[in-house]
Design a protein around this motif. Structure first.
Motif, PDB file in Angstrom:
ATOM      1  N   MET B   1       0.837  -1.205   0.000  1.00  0.00           N
ATOM      2  CA  MET B   1       0.000   0.000   0.000  1.00  0.00           C
ATOM      3  C   MET B   1       0.871   1.253   0.000  1.00  0.00           C
ATOM      4  O   MET B   1       1.879   1.315   0.699  1.00  0.00           O
ATOM      5  CB  MET B   1      -0.894  -0.006   1.247  1.00  0.00           C
ATOM      6  N   ILE B   2       0.464   2.237  -0.763  1.00  0.00           N
ATOM      7  CA  ILE B   2       1.201   3.497  -0.778  1.00  0.00           C
ATOM      8  C   ILE B   2       0.894   4.241   0.527  1.00  0.00           C
ATOM      9  O   ILE B   2      -0.264   4.406   0.903  1.00  0.00           O
ATOM     10  CB  ILE B   2       0.776   4.357  -1.990  1.00  0.00           C
ATOM     11  N   PRO B   3       1.952   4.675   1.243  1.00  0.00           N
ATOM     12  CA  PRO B   3       1.697   5.357   2.512  1.00  0.00           C
ATOM     13  C   PRO B   3       0.908   6.655   2.289  1.00  0.00           C
ATOM     14  O   PRO B   3       1.140   7.373   1.320  1.00  0.00           O
ATOM     15  CB  PRO B   3       3.100   5.668   3.050  1.00  0.00           C
ATOM     16  N   GLN B   4      -0.011   6.925   3.171  1.00  0.00           N
ATOM     17  CA  GLN B   4      -0.785   8.162   3.082  1.00  0.00           C
ATOM     18  C   GLN B   4      -0.010   9.295   3.754  1.00  0.00           C
ATOM     19  O   GLN B   4       0.724   9.066   4.705  1.00  0.00           O
ATOM     20  CB  GLN B   4      -2.137   7.985   3.781  1.00  0.00           C
ATOM     21  N   PRO B   5      -0.189  10.524   3.253  1.00  0.00           N
ATOM     22  CA  PRO B   5       0.506  11.639   3.905  1.00  0.00           C
ATOM     23  C   PRO B   5       0.024  11.809   5.350  1.00  0.00           C
ATOM     24  O   PRO B   5      -1.135  11.563   5.661  1.00  0.00           O
ATOM     25  CB  PRO B   5       0.131  12.853   3.049  1.00  0.00           C
ATOM     26  N   SER B   6       0.940  12.229   6.218  1.00  0.00           N
ATOM     27  CA  SER B   6       0.585  12.458   7.619  1.00  0.00           C
ATOM     28  C   SER B   6      -0.179  13.772   7.755  1.00  0.00           C
ATOM     29  O   SER B   6      -0.259  14.567   6.828  1.00  0.00           O
ATOM     30  CB  SER B   6       1.855  12.514   8.461  1.00  0.00           C
ATOM     31  N   LYS B   7      -0.704  13.987   8.952  1.00  0.00           N
ATOM     32  CA  LYS B   7      -1.411  15.248   9.230  1.00  0.00           C
ATOM     33  C   LYS B   7      -0.505  16.464   9.017  1.00  0.00           C
ATOM     34  O   LYS B   7      -0.952  17.508   8.568  1.00  0.00           O
ATOM     35  CB  LYS B   7      -1.896  15.260  10.681  1.00  0.00           C
ATOM     36  N   LEU B   8       0.770  16.301   9.362  1.00  0.00           N
ATOM     37  CA  LEU B   8       1.715  17.409   9.224  1.00  0.00           C
ATOM     38  C   LEU B   8       1.869  17.851   7.781  1.00  0.00           C
ATOM     39  O   LEU B   8       2.215  18.989   7.495  1.00  0.00           O
ATOM     40  CB  LEU B   8       3.096  16.989   9.730  1.00  0.00           C
ATOM     41  N   ALA B   9       1.630  16.916   6.859  1.00  0.00           N
ATOM     42  CA  ALA B   9       1.826  17.207   5.444  1.00  0.00           C
ATOM     43  C   ALA B   9       0.701  18.068   4.883  1.00  0.00           C
ATOM     44  O   ALA B   9       0.811  18.614   3.795  1.00  0.00           O
ATOM     45  CB  ALA B   9       1.915  15.902   4.658  1.00  0.00           C
ATOM     46  N   ASP B 333       6.385  14.927   4.209  1.00  0.00           N
ATOM     47  CA  ASP B 333       6.599  14.608   5.626  1.00  0.00           C
ATOM     48  C   ASP B 333       6.904  13.125   5.806  1.00  0.00           C
ATOM     49  O   ASP B 333       6.044  12.345   6.221  1.00  0.00           O
ATOM     50  CB  ASP B 333       5.354  15.010   6.427  1.00  0.00           C
ATOM     51  N   PRO B 334       8.147  12.726   5.496  1.00  0.00           N
ATOM     52  CA  PRO B 334       8.506  11.307   5.651  1.00  0.00           C
ATOM     53  C   PRO B 334       8.507  10.905   7.129  1.00  0.00           C
ATOM     54  O   PRO B 334       8.723  11.743   7.996  1.00  0.00           O
ATOM     55  CB  PRO B 334       9.915  11.230   5.065  1.00  0.00           C
ATOM     56  N   ASP B 335       8.271   9.604   7.388  1.00  0.00           N
ATOM     57  CA  ASP B 335       8.295   9.100   8.769  1.00  0.00           C
ATOM     58  C   ASP B 335       9.615   9.447   9.447  1.00  0.00           C
ATOM     59  O   ASP B 335       9.653   9.928  10.563  1.00  0.00           O
ATOM     60  CB  ASP B 335       8.132   7.567   8.769  1.00  0.00           C
ATOM     61  N   ASP B 336      10.712   9.163   8.740  1.00  0.00           N
ATOM     62  CA  ASP B 336      12.035   9.589   9.208  1.00  0.00           C
ATOM     63  C   ASP B 336      12.369  10.846   8.413  1.00  0.00           C
ATOM     64  O   ASP B 336      12.542  10.789   7.199  1.00  0.00           O
ATOM     65  CB  ASP B 336      13.058   8.481   8.929  1.00  0.00           C
ATOM     66  N   PRO B 337      12.452  11.985   9.096  1.00  0.00           N
ATOM     67  CA  PRO B 337      12.635  13.240   8.345  1.00  0.00           C
ATOM     68  C   PRO B 337      13.912  13.273   7.505  1.00  0.00           C
ATOM     69  O   PRO B 337      13.987  14.059   6.555  1.00  0.00           O
ATOM     70  CB  PRO B 337      12.647  14.317   9.434  1.00  0.00           C
ATOM     71  N   ARG B 338      14.886  12.421   7.833  1.00  0.00           N
ATOM     72  CA  ARG B 338      16.098  12.394   7.005  1.00  0.00           C
ATOM     73  C   ARG B 338      15.898  11.549   5.758  1.00  0.00           C
ATOM     74  O   ARG B 338      16.760  11.508   4.890  1.00  0.00           O
ATOM     75  CB  ARG B 338      17.271  11.795   7.796  1.00  0.00           C
ATOM     76  N   ASP B 339      14.767  10.845   5.716  1.00  0.00           N
ATOM     77  CA  ASP B 339      14.611   9.856   4.644  1.00  0.00           C
ATOM     78  C   ASP B 339      13.624  10.304   3.572  1.00  0.00           C
ATOM     79  O   ASP B 339      12.681   9.610   3.214  1.00  0.00           O
ATOM     80  CB  ASP B 339      14.201   8.505   5.237  1.00  0.00           C
ATOM     81  N   LEU B 340      13.892  11.489   3.037  1.00  0.00           N
ATOM     82  CA  LEU B 340      13.064  12.025   1.964  1.00  0.00           C
ATOM     83  C   LEU B 340      13.141  11.114   0.737  1.00  0.00           C
ATOM     84  O   LEU B 340      12.130  10.822   0.086  1.00  0.00           O
ATOM     85  CB  LEU B 340      13.566  13.431   1.627  1.00  0.00           C
ATOM     86  N   PHE B 341      14.355  10.663   0.442  1.00  0.00           N
ATOM     87  CA  PHE B 341      14.554   9.797  -0.717  1.00  0.00           C
ATOM     88  C   PHE B 341      13.760   8.494  -0.574  1.00  0.00           C
ATOM     89  O   PHE B 341      13.083   8.053  -1.509  1.00  0.00           O
ATOM     90  CB  PHE B 341      16.051   9.486  -0.875  1.00  0.00           C
ATOM     91  N   GLY B 342      13.831   7.901   0.625  1.00  0.00           N
ATOM     92  CA  GLY B 342      13.095   6.658   0.864  1.00  0.00           C
ATOM     93  C   GLY B 342      11.592   6.855   0.701  1.00  0.00           C
ATOM     94  O   GLY B 342      10.887   5.991   0.161  1.00  0.00           O
ATOM     95  N   MET B 343      11.090   8.017   1.138  1.00  0.00           N
ATOM     96  CA  MET B 343       9.662   8.299   0.976  1.00  0.00           C
ATOM     97  C   MET B 343       9.282   8.309  -0.505  1.00  0.00           C
ATOM     98  O   MET B 343       8.255   7.737  -0.897  1.00  0.00           O
ATOM     99  CB  MET B 343       9.320   9.651   1.617  1.00  0.00           C
TER     100      MET B 343
END
Lengths: 349, 349
Positions: B1-9, B333-343
Motif C-alpha cells: 500500500m502506498i503510505p498516506q501523507p501524515s497530518k503534518l503534510a 513529511d517522511p516518517d524519518d525526516p532524514r529519509d526524503l529519498f526513501g519516501m
C-alpha cells in the motif's frame, strides 16, 4: 445556479503525492538530469534575470525565506524554511513550495510542492557545477552529512559525472546506514567511514552537506589535497559554515549570486572583496573554470532563486504529458473584472 | 500500500469558492468589521512585528509583490499583483493569495486565496483608520474610482463609521452604474456624480481609489475643504499618485509603514523628511489623530503586510467553525525526516 470558476481562476497544483508520481514516472536520476539542463540554460542567460538576495525572516529556531526572480516573461518564487532542530522533533529541516506566474498579467500558472523538488534541484545544481569544475576522470566522492539531501546528490553525480564510488560519513551513523540501504543495488560502490578524515581518502570530489545552524568545521585544511573539487552545500545562512577558513584561502571559489553568497556562504568568513567567480560566467565561457589538475575548486553553493525557477519550469513542462496535477480555484475571476463584489454576492446562489 | 501523507503534510487551503462561502455566511460588512478588529489589534502591537517594505518585481505591465511579516510566533506573506491594463483584457487588476506558517517549525498552517480577502482587508483598514481620523459626525463620503474595491469600502464605512450617504464618480460611468446596482437596498443613499468636483460637494470623507499606474491628479487643491478626511488608497506604487501635491502640504498625513509609503504613497511627491504620523502611534495613543474640526487629515494608504497577516489570522480562526476549507498535500513529511529519498521510493507502491 452558482457560477463555476473560469479557466483563468484555476492554477495547476502539484501536490507532494503528484510530485512523487512525477519523479517515479521519469526516474529520480533522469529527472535531475533534466532539471540540470534547465538550470544550466537559465544560468547561461543570467543577465536576463531580475536577481535579488532572498528575503529571510530569522528566528532562534531557524529561517523562513522567500526567493523571487523573473526573466521578464515568467516570475517565480519559492517559500522555504530551514529549521535544524526540526529533525529531532520529527519534522523536515527544509520544506518548500513554489509558484510561477505570468509577468504580463500577474496571474499564477503553477503552484508546486518544493520539498522534494528542492532536493532534486540542489543536487542537479551541484552536479551541473561539478561538471564544469571537478577534475577530469573523477570517480570517487566523499559525502559528509548523510541527511535528506545525500541520496539525491549521489544519484545526480552518478548520472551526470559518472561518479560510482561513494565514501560516506555522518556524525550519526544511522544516517549513513539509511543511505547505504537506499542506494544499494544502484551500481554504486558504497563505503561507510568512521570519520570525515577517512571519508576524504582518495576522493576527487568532497560534498559537505550538514544541517547545523552554526559555524562548524566539517573540513579542516589538512583534509583537502591538491586537485580536489569541494561541493559545499550545507553552509547557507549567516553564521552557518562548514569549512575551515584556510581551505577557502587555498581554493578558487565559484558562487551563484555574490550578493547572497557573501552573506550566507562559506565566503562570509573572508573579506568582502575576496575574489570569487560567478558560475554563469564559467558556463558561458566568460571565465575559466578549472585551470589545472592541482587546483582546488570550491563551489560555495547556497541555492539561488533561478535554480528554483528552472526546476519549476521543468515541472510545468511535464504537466500536460503526465497529468500529475490538480486544478486549484485560487484566483477570483469575475465575468466583469470590476465586479468582484457582485461575484461574491452571486455566489450566494 | 502506498503510505498516506501524515497530518503534518496537510495545509488547510481556502479556495475562492470557500472564501465566498465564508464571506456570505458571516456577511460582507460583519466580516470586514471582524477583520478590522484583528488589524487594529495587530497595529496596537506594532513593535512586535518584523517589518520590511514589500519586495516588488516591476514590469511595463504592472508589478508582482511579496509582502512578508512575522510576529515572532506566526509568519505570513502575501503574493499580490497589480496590473492596471488587466481590466481591459478581462483579467483582475489585483489578484492575490497568502500563507501563514509557524515560526518555530517553518511549517505552513494556512494557504488562502486573497483576491477577495485583500478587498476586505483594504476596506477594513480604511474604515479603521477613518474611525480615528475622520471628523466627528461624518455622514457623507465621496468615492472617486468605482472599480472592484468600491463596494467593499462603502460597506466598511457604513458598518464601522455609520456613513450612509455616498457620492460616486468614475471616469467610466458604467463602473458607477455597477456600484449603484450592487449597493441598492442596503440602507445607503447613492448619488451618481458627473465629475469629481461634484462628488466631493458636502462630503466629510473623500475616498480616492483609481487604478492608473501613473501620476494622476484625481483631486486638485481647490476640491478639498477644511475638516475633510481623505482616504487615498489608489496610489500604491512608485510613480502612481492620485492627489495634487498642494493638498499634501495642507494635510496632516498618516501612514502605515514609512519606509514603504515614502516609496509608494502620495508622499513620494514630497521631501523624504516631510513629517508623517504612523497609524499605530495614533491607535496606541502615542500620537494625536485628528486635533481640530478644520484640520485636513490624509490616510496615505498603500497596504502593508501586517494587514494581510491580520486578515489571514481572522480567516484561520473561522476555519474550524465553518469548515470552509480543504486540506492540501503540500508538505513532504517522511516518517524519518532524514529519509526524503526513501519516501519518494516507497511511493512507487
Amino acid at each position: 445556479m452558482i457560477p463555476q470558476p473560469s479557466k483563468l481562476a484555476m492554477v495547476p497544483f502539484v501536490s507532494v503525492e503528484n510530485m512523487m508520481k512525477l519523479v517515479n514516472e521519469i526516474g529520480v536520476a533522469e529527472m535531475m538530469q533534466g532539471i540540470a539542463t534547465y538550470i544550466e540554460d537559465d544560468f547561461r542567460r543570467w543577465p536576463e534575470f531580475d536577481k535579488t538576495p532572498r528575503v529571510a525572516a530569522h528566528s532562534e529556531e531557524g529561517v523562513i525565506e522567500l526567493m523571487p526572480t523573473s526573466d521578464g516573461e515568467t516570475y517565480g518564487f519559492k517559500y522555504v524554511n530551514g529549521h535544524p532542530a526540526n529533525m529531532a522533533r520529527g519534522f523536515q529541516t527544509v520544506t518548500a513550495f513554489g509558484l510561477l506566474a505570468r509577468v504580463d498579467t500577474g496571474y499564477p500558472i503553477l503552484l508546486s510542492e518544493m520539498t522534494v523538488l528542492t532536493a532534486l534541484r540542489t543536487a542537479a545544481t551541484s552536479a551541473m557545477a561539478a561538471k564544469a569544475l571537478a577534475p577530469d576522470g573523477a570517480t570517487t566522492m566523499a559525502m559528509i552529512g548523510n541527511g535528506a539531501q545525500c541520496e539525491f546528490q549521489a544519484l545526480a553525480f552518478q548520472k551526470i559525472l559518472g561518479i560510482n564510488d561513494l565514501r560516506l560519513y555522518d556524525i550519526d551513523s544511522s544516517a549513513t546506514d539509511k543511505v547505504m540501504k537506499n542506494l544499494a543495488n544502484l551500481g554504486l560502490t558504497l563505503t561507510k567511514c568512521s570519520s570525515a578524515e577517512e571519508a576524504v581518502q582518495g576522493a576527487q570530489i568532497i560534498t559537505t552537506c550538514t544541517a547545523d545552524k552554526q559555524y562548524a568545521t566539517i573540513l579542516t585544511d589538512n583534509m583537502v589535497g591538491a586537485g580536489v573539487h569541494i561541493n559545499a552545500i550545507g553552509g547557507d545562512c549567516p553564521g552557518k559554515t562548514e569549512l575551515h577558513r584556510d581551505i577557502l584561502l587555498r581554493s578558487d571559489i565559484f558562487v551563484e549570486f555574490p550578493p547572497q553568497t557573501r552573506i550566507e556562504g562559506e565566503v562570509q568568513q573572508l573579506d568582502a572583496d575576496h575574489p570569487v567567480t560567478e558560475l554563469w560566467e564559467v558556463l558561458t565561457g566568460r571565465a575559466e573554470g578549472r585551470k589545472s589538475a592541482k587546483q582546488i575548486t570550491l563551489f560555495d553553493s547556497v541555492g539561488f532563486a533561478t535554480e528554483d525557477f528552472s526546476a519549476l519550469r521543468y515541472v510545468r513542462d511535464q504537466l500536460e504529458a503526465t497529468g500529475h496535477y490538480q486544478n486549484l480555484d485560487m484566483i477570483a475571476d469575475p465575468d466583469d473584472p470590476r465586479d468582484l463584489f457582485g461575484m461574491v454576492q452571486r455566489a450566494k446562489g
